[in-house]
Design a protein around this motif. Structure first.
Motif, PDB file in Angstrom:
ATOM      1  N   GLN A   1     -25.433  -5.535   3.326  1.00 21.31           N
ATOM      2  CA  GLN A   1     -25.701  -5.379   1.889  1.00 21.31           C
ATOM      3  C   GLN A   1     -24.857  -6.349   1.077  1.00 21.31           C
ATOM      4  O   GLN A   1     -25.347  -6.966   0.125  1.00 21.31           O
ATOM      5  CB  GLN A   1     -25.427  -3.944   1.451  1.00 21.31           C
ATOM      6  CG  GLN A   1     -25.709  -3.705  -0.011  1.00 21.31           C
ATOM      7  CD  GLN A   1     -25.449  -2.267  -0.415  1.00 21.31           C
ATOM      8  OE1 GLN A   1     -25.366  -1.380   0.419  1.00 21.31           O
ATOM      9  NE2 GLN A   1     -25.327  -2.040  -1.700  1.00 21.31           N
ATOM     10  N   ARG A  49     -36.429 -14.259  -0.698  1.00 25.37           N
ATOM     11  CA  ARG A  49     -37.383 -13.454   0.072  1.00 25.37           C
ATOM     12  C   ARG A  49     -36.714 -13.017   1.363  1.00 25.37           C
ATOM     13  O   ARG A  49     -36.026 -13.800   2.012  1.00 25.37           O
ATOM     14  CB  ARG A  49     -38.630 -14.264   0.410  1.00 25.37           C
ATOM     15  CG  ARG A  49     -39.439 -14.654  -0.795  1.00 25.37           C
ATOM     16  CD  ARG A  49     -40.682 -15.437  -0.443  1.00 25.37           C
ATOM     17  NE  ARG A  49     -40.477 -16.346   0.674  1.00 25.37           N
ATOM     18  CZ  ARG A  49     -41.323 -16.487   1.695  1.00 25.37           C
ATOM     19  NH1 ARG A  49     -42.435 -15.801   1.729  1.00 25.37           N
ATOM     20  NH2 ARG A  49     -41.080 -17.319   2.662  1.00 25.37           N
ATOM     21  N   MET A 103     -34.583  -1.322   5.021  1.00 26.22           N
ATOM     22  CA  MET A 103     -35.177  -1.687   3.725  1.00 26.22           C
ATOM     23  C   MET A 103     -34.368  -1.095   2.575  1.00 26.22           C
ATOM     24  O   MET A 103     -34.284  -1.694   1.502  1.00 26.22           O
ATOM     25  CB  MET A 103     -36.629  -1.239   3.684  1.00 26.22           C
ATOM     26  CG  MET A 103     -37.496  -2.019   4.662  1.00 26.22           C
ATOM     27  SD  MET A 103     -39.202  -1.524   4.672  1.00 26.22           S
ATOM     28  CE  MET A 103     -39.771  -2.262   3.167  1.00 26.22           C
ATOM     29  N   ASP A 104     -33.762   0.081   2.775  1.00 25.64           N
ATOM     30  CA  ASP A 104     -32.893   0.659   1.749  1.00 25.64           C
ATOM     31  C   ASP A 104     -31.672  -0.219   1.513  1.00 25.64           C
ATOM     32  O   ASP A 104     -31.232  -0.396   0.381  1.00 25.64           O
ATOM     33  CB  ASP A 104     -32.455   2.066   2.144  1.00 25.64           C
ATOM     34  CG  ASP A 104     -33.561   3.092   2.000  1.00 25.64           C
ATOM     35  OD1 ASP A 104     -34.545   2.816   1.271  1.00 25.64           O
ATOM     36  OD2 ASP A 104     -33.448   4.174   2.610  1.00 25.64           O
ATOM     37  N   ILE A 113     -31.557  -3.444   1.952  1.00 22.30           N
ATOM     38  CA  ILE A 113     -32.054  -4.625   1.242  1.00 22.30           C
ATOM     39  C   ILE A 113     -32.286  -4.300  -0.231  1.00 22.30           C
ATOM     40  O   ILE A 113     -31.927  -5.070  -1.122  1.00 22.30           O
ATOM     41  CB  ILE A 113     -33.345  -5.149   1.910  1.00 22.30           C
ATOM     42  CG1 ILE A 113     -33.034  -5.641   3.322  1.00 22.30           C
ATOM     43  CG2 ILE A 113     -33.985  -6.248   1.078  1.00 22.30           C
ATOM     44  CD1 ILE A 113     -34.256  -5.889   4.170  1.00 22.30           C
ATOM     45  N   LYS A 114     -32.859  -3.149  -0.508  1.00 24.35           N
ATOM     46  CA  LYS A 114     -33.120  -2.735  -1.889  1.00 24.35           C
ATOM     47  C   LYS A 114     -31.812  -2.526  -2.652  1.00 24.35           C
ATOM     48  O   LYS A 114     -31.714  -2.838  -3.828  1.00 24.35           O
ATOM     49  CB  LYS A 114     -33.949  -1.451  -1.881  1.00 24.35           C
ATOM     50  CG  LYS A 114     -34.561  -1.106  -3.178  1.00 24.35           C
ATOM     51  CD  LYS A 114     -35.675  -2.053  -3.480  1.00 24.35           C
ATOM     52  CE  LYS A 114     -36.577  -1.487  -4.544  1.00 24.35           C
ATOM     53  NZ  LYS A 114     -37.580  -2.415  -4.954  1.00 24.35           N
ATOM     54  N   ALA A 115     -30.785  -1.994  -1.963  1.00 22.39           N
ATOM     55  CA  ALA A 115     -29.476  -1.789  -2.594  1.00 22.39           C
ATOM     56  C   ALA A 115     -28.821  -3.118  -2.952  1.00 22.39           C
ATOM     57  O   ALA A 115     -27.978  -3.168  -3.857  1.00 22.39           O
ATOM     58  CB  ALA A 115     -28.568  -0.979  -1.671  1.00 22.39           C
ATOM     59  N   LYS A 148     -30.345  -5.425  -4.353  1.00 21.11           N
ATOM     60  CA  LYS A 148     -31.120  -5.871  -5.517  1.00 21.11           C
ATOM     61  C   LYS A 148     -32.091  -7.002  -5.172  1.00 21.11           C
ATOM     62  O   LYS A 148     -32.251  -7.945  -5.935  1.00 21.11           O
ATOM     63  CB  LYS A 148     -30.200  -6.282  -6.655  1.00 21.11           C
ATOM     64  CG  LYS A 148     -29.175  -5.226  -7.036  1.00 21.11           C
ATOM     65  CD  LYS A 148     -29.252  -4.899  -8.468  1.00 21.11           C
ATOM     66  CE  LYS A 148     -28.183  -3.975  -8.955  1.00 21.11           C
ATOM     67  NZ  LYS A 148     -28.035  -2.716  -8.376  1.00 21.11           N
ATOM     68  N   GLU A 202     -35.983  -7.851  -4.444  1.00 21.12           N
ATOM     69  CA  GLU A 202     -37.284  -7.265  -4.730  1.00 21.12           C
ATOM     70  C   GLU A 202     -38.385  -7.750  -3.782  1.00 21.12           C
ATOM     71  O   GLU A 202     -39.341  -7.049  -3.542  1.00 21.12           O
ATOM     72  CB  GLU A 202     -37.710  -7.594  -6.176  1.00 21.12           C
ATOM     73  CG  GLU A 202     -36.768  -7.025  -7.219  1.00 21.12           C
ATOM     74  CD  GLU A 202     -36.766  -5.496  -7.238  1.00 21.12           C
ATOM     75  OE1 GLU A 202     -37.823  -4.901  -7.038  1.00 21.12           O
ATOM     76  OE2 GLU A 202     -35.688  -4.927  -7.430  1.00 21.12           O
ATOM     77  N   LYS A 203     -38.254  -8.937  -3.255  1.00 21.07           N
ATOM     78  CA  LYS A 203     -39.306  -9.522  -2.413  1.00 21.07           C
ATOM     79  C   LYS A 203     -38.990  -9.284  -0.944  1.00 21.07           C
ATOM     80  O   LYS A 203     -38.207 -10.016  -0.336  1.00 21.07           O
ATOM     81  CB  LYS A 203     -39.459 -11.014  -2.708  1.00 21.07           C
ATOM     82  CG  LYS A 203     -39.914 -11.283  -4.124  1.00 21.07           C
ATOM     83  CD  LYS A 203     -40.076 -12.743  -4.381  1.00 21.07           C
ATOM     84  CE  LYS A 203     -40.551 -12.954  -5.801  1.00 21.07           C
ATOM     85  NZ  LYS A 203     -40.719 -14.366  -6.106  1.00 21.07           N
ATOM     86  N   VAL A 204     -39.596  -8.225  -0.395  1.00 19.03           N
ATOM     87  CA  VAL A 204     -39.348  -7.843   0.986  1.00 19.03           C
ATOM     88  C   VAL A 204     -40.675  -7.778   1.719  1.00 19.03           C
ATOM     89  O   VAL A 204     -41.646  -7.236   1.198  1.00 19.03           O
ATOM     90  CB  VAL A 204     -38.649  -6.467   1.070  1.00 19.03           C
ATOM     91  CG1 VAL A 204     -38.392  -6.071   2.515  1.00 19.03           C
ATOM     92  CG2 VAL A 204     -37.362  -6.479   0.286  1.00 19.03           C
TER      93      VAL A 204
END
Length: 142
Positions: A92, A106, A124-125, A127-129, A131, A133-135
């Motif tokens: 992260q 990306r 994926m969590d 990656i989202k943490a 910040k 957006e393009k996953v």
């Protein structure tokens, strides 16, 4: 002369049903069903297909986060040959630093097919943490 005692009017009995308590009960039941309905989960077997979609064209190579069969996460930066194993916190932090440099970063999640779906979602969590957006998800192109 004596004062006349006022006569009380005799009340008529109502022959109507009072529906207010029934409406209250129905509203409570409605709320209970609205709260519990999303919690019900249906389970069934899913055989995920492979994809024949073309890869998206981009000027820069994506960052690849790999999830191995044992759940270990690794990061492959553009231009690097070998993935670097990382724990979720380090991953992260690394992705957050990359995202602060490039807002259009990306990330592709490549998971072994033996990996539990929960571990892919956990990746994926992370990656989202960071910040991002393009996953995307990598599949076996046939």
């Amino acid at each position: 002369m004596t004062a006349a005692i006022p006569r009380r009017k005799r009340r008529k009995l109502k022959s109507e049903i009072n529906v207010v308590p029934y409406i209250d009960v129905m509203l409570v039941l409605l709320i209970i069903f609205m709260v519990t309905a999303p919690l019900l989960t249906l389970s069934f077997e899913v055989d995920l297909p492979s994809s024949t979609a073309k890869a998206l064209e981009s000027k820069q190579d994506p960052v690849i986060v790999s999830v191995r069969a044992d759940g270990q996460l690794s990061l492959t930066l553009p231009g690097a040959k070998d993935p670097e194993a990382m724990d979720p916190g380090a991953l992260q932090a690394q992705l957050g630093a990359l995202a602060s440099q490039d807002k259009d970063l990306r990330v592709i999640v490549a998971a072994d097919k033996a990996v539990a779906y929960e571990k892919v979602v956990s990746a994926m969590d992370v990656i989202k943490a960071a910040k991002i957006e393009k996953v995307g998800l990598a599949t076996d192109a046939r």
